[in-house]
Enzyme design. Structure first.
Site, PDB file in Angstrom:
ATOM      1  N   SER A   1     -46.770 -36.781  -3.592  1.00 32.94           N
ATOM      2  CA  SER A   1     -46.281 -35.611  -3.924  1.00 32.94           C
ATOM      3  C   SER A   1     -47.971 -34.719  -4.540  1.00 32.94           C
ATOM      4  CB  SER A   1     -45.291 -36.214  -4.280  1.00 32.94           C
ATOM      5  OG  SER A   1     -44.598 -36.885  -4.373  1.00 32.94           O
ATOM      6  N   ARG A   2     -48.733 -35.683  -4.386  1.00 32.86           N
ATOM      7  CA  ARG A   2     -49.468 -34.944  -5.314  1.00 32.86           C
ATOM      8  C   ARG A   2     -50.125 -34.887  -6.504  1.00 32.86           C
ATOM      9  NH1 ARG A   2     -51.056 -34.018   0.053  1.00 32.86           N
ATOM     10  NH2 ARG A   2     -52.152 -33.219   0.591  1.00 32.86           N
ATOM     11  N   LEU A   3     -49.230 -36.198  -6.841  1.00 31.53           N
ATOM     12  CA  LEU A   3     -49.825 -36.940  -8.386  1.00 31.53           C
ATOM     13  C   LEU A   3     -50.924 -38.154  -7.867  1.00 31.53           C
ATOM     14  CD1 LEU A   3     -45.951 -36.721 -10.295  1.00 31.53           C
ATOM     15  CD2 LEU A   3     -47.843 -35.435  -9.981  1.00 31.53           C
TER      16      LEU A   3
END
Length: 218
Positions: free
Chosen positions: A196-198
């Site tokens: 989730s691009r975190l």
């Protein structure tokens, strides 16, 4: 062209997270460990790093980047070797600061190293020079790195002349225009891709009285 990070690329169930406690012993052991893991999974030239320097031009400072190989790693910094008269060499002479990025996309990892650059002692250069293949030593004598040349044939001719010059020499000496640099970091950032691009980002600031470890937002 989008990749979802995360998972366990090592096939051993090892977590690919990144935690502040991993930096308790400093930045160098973790960088060394990540290079070793990249080697273990078969990544070619896992010690490759993109080296950025600053060119001081009439129009103002301009960033310049290229890929070089890290040839030494210690708590003091990362070491690489080049021609002092090359573009990077002249840029470092004028502005002795640089940044280097190690990147291993297959592992979803990057490490950014930033700081001052200094020449390594001549003795250190000599030790590394003796480990280089003879052909690489001859190439260092032949090439006026970063300078224009008329053709490949001309470069081959110059190499042939260098080969003849040292034909009867068992140990080719270190060229006076060639040697090592130490990038002594004041900041090292570790990046681990997550879903989730975190992504995980942890920055180590090297200070006179120790180091400071901070987690950064992705």
């Amino acid at each position: 062209m989008r990749v979802e990070y995360g998972g366990t690329p090592f096939g051993s169930g090892e977590d690919t997270d990144l935690d502040e406690t991993w930096l308790a012993g400093g930045w160098e052991p973790l960088l060394r460990h990540w290079i070793e893991q990249a080697t273990a999974v078969g990544i070619a030239e896992p010690n490759a790093m993109v080296l950025a320097t600053v060119a001081l031009t009439d129009a103002g400072p301009r960033p310049v980047a290229r890929t070089v190989l890290c040839k030494g790693l210690s708590p003091d910094g990362v070491t690489f070797y080049t021609n002092y008269d090359s573009a990077k060499g002249t840029q470092l002479a004028a502005d002795p600061f640089a940044a280097a990025t190690f990147v291993w996309p297959a592992l979803g990892r990057q490490v950014h190293v930033r700081g001052a650059v200094e020449l390594v002692p001549a003795e250190t250069t000599a030790v590394y020079w003796r480990s280089r293949p003879r052909d690489s030593q001859l190439g260092a004598w032949a090439s006026r790195q970063s300078r224009p040349i008329g053709s490949r044939a001309e470069l081959d001719r110059i190499l042939a002349e260098a080969t003849a010059r040292f034909a009867d020499v068992d140990e080719i000496p270190v060229p006076p225009h060639w040697g090592g640099y130490l990038l002594r970091p004041d900041e090292v950032e570790f990046w681990q891709g997550r879903r989730s691009r975190l992504h995980n980002r942890i920055r180590v600031s090297v200070e006179s009285d120790g180091m400071k470890v901070q987690r950064l937002q992705p």
